[in-house]
Design a protein around this motif. Structure first.
Motif, short mmCIF file in Angstrom:
data_model
loop_
_atom_site.label_atom_id
_atom_site.label_comp_id
_atom_site.label_asym_id
_atom_site.label_seq_id
_atom_site.Cartn_x
_atom_site.Cartn_y
_atom_site.Cartn_z
N SER A 1 77.33 79.99 36.38
CA SER A 1 75.93 80.72 35.52
C SER A 1 76.40 80.90 34.06
O SER A 1 77.30 80.67 33.85
CB SER A 1 75.98 82.48 36.22
N THR A 2 75.46 81.16 33.44
CA THR A 2 75.42 81.21 32.02
C THR A 2 75.93 80.17 31.44
O THR A 2 77.13 80.36 30.61
CB THR A 2 76.07 82.56 31.60
N LEU A 3 75.53 78.89 31.59
CA LEU A 3 76.56 77.79 31.16
C LEU A 3 76.56 77.69 29.62
O LEU A 3 75.86 78.12 28.82
CB LEU A 3 75.60 76.33 31.53
N GLU A 4 77.79 77.24 29.54
CA GLU A 4 78.19 76.90 27.95
C GLU A 4 78.49 75.53 27.84
O GLU A 4 78.60 74.68 28.76
CB GLU A 4 79.56 77.70 27.82
N LEU A 5 78.57 75.10 26.37
CA LEU A 5 78.70 73.66 26.04
C LEU A 5 79.99 73.18 26.77
O LEU A 5 80.02 71.95 27.09
CB LEU A 5 78.52 73.57 24.53
N GLY A 6 80.98 74.08 26.82
CA GLY A 6 82.43 73.43 27.40
C GLY A 6 82.53 73.37 28.75
O GLY A 6 83.35 73.03 29.20
N ASP A 7 81.40 73.83 29.32
CA ASP A 7 81.20 73.55 30.91
C ASP A 7 80.73 71.93 31.17
O ASP A 7 80.95 71.78 32.59
CB ASP A 7 80.31 74.39 31.39
N SER A 8 80.46 71.33 30.06
CA SER A 8 80.39 69.84 30.57
C SER A 8 81.49 69.26 30.95
O SER A 8 82.35 69.38 30.38
CB SER A 8 79.56 69.18 28.94
#
Lengths: 114, 111
Positions: free
Chosen positions: A79-86
């Motif tokens: 949830s609430t994706l961040e750039l670092g989740d790529s």
């Protein structure tokens, strides 16, 4: 025997959105583990499910969650994706839990967060 | 968190040569596994060696484990271009149920 399948294979999402990834283990395998692979952090363990119960959890924030169904298929949600989740998200199945056996990996889901 | 560290980070050899990769880890383990990953794909299990074993063979692969030095090595003999991939060691620390992967060795075999 069919291998581990993961869907979708590629995904592009925007920051703040949520995403659900799916993993179907090898028939008869009851353990499903999830890993995140990035160039900077390498392969990191997210969690393991066995017989619909989370058996193990890695050091990731609560935005990362998962579940396993009675047919052993597993889903992972961020949830609430961040750039670092790529990252490349890999799931692996095993006939038993406990980490003492080889794991069979799927091809992965490539998630890009923009 | 990563447990193992592979050495070297990258290795380039000619077809037919042998390739040796090393893995060091920090805590006591129940077993150690080696996996191969072709570019951007899933991992393929190569071999598992338990803490009470010192050496295992599988085809052109030979794995050794030295628990006193907390290290393992993977030897690929008579390498082929198809062996080009990243190789990872994964350890199962004693008392834990989750595997810890190293950063991997990128092997390039030139035809």
């Amino acid at each position: 025997k069919a291998g581990v399948t993961q869907t979708p294979r590629y995904l592009i999402k925007t920051r703040g959105q949520q995403v659900t990834l799916s993993c179907s283990p090898i028939s008869g395998h009851r353990s499903v583990s999830w890993y995140q692979q990035t160039p900077g952090q390498g392969l990191q363990f997210l969690f393991e499910y066995f017989s619909e119960t989370q058996r193990n959890k890695g050091n990731f924030p609560g935005r990362f969650s998962g579940r396993q169904f009675s047919n052993s298929r597993s889903e992972m949600n961020v949830s609430t994706l961040e750039l670092g989740d790529s990252a490349l998200y890999l799931c692996a199945s095993s006939p038993v839990t406990g980490g003492g056996y080889e794991q069979y990996f799927g091809p992965g889901t490539r998630l890009t967060v923009t | 968190s990563q447990q193992g560290e592979e050495d070297p980070q990258a290795l380039s050899i000619q077809e037919g040569e042998n390739a040796t990769m090393n893995c060091s880890y920090k805590t006591s383990i129940n077993n150690l596994q080696w996996y191969r990953q072709n570019s951007g794909r899933g991992l393929v299990h190569l071999i598992l060696i338990r803490s009470n074993e010192r050496e295992k063979h599988s085809g052109r692969l030979r794995v050794t484990l030295d628990t006193s030095k907390k290290s393992s090595s993977l030897l690929i003999t008579a390498s082929r271009a198809a062996d080009t991939a990243s190789y990872f060691c994964a350890t199962l620390p004693t008392g834990n149920n989750d595997m810890r992967f190293g950063a991997g060795t990128r092997l390039t075999v030139k035809p």
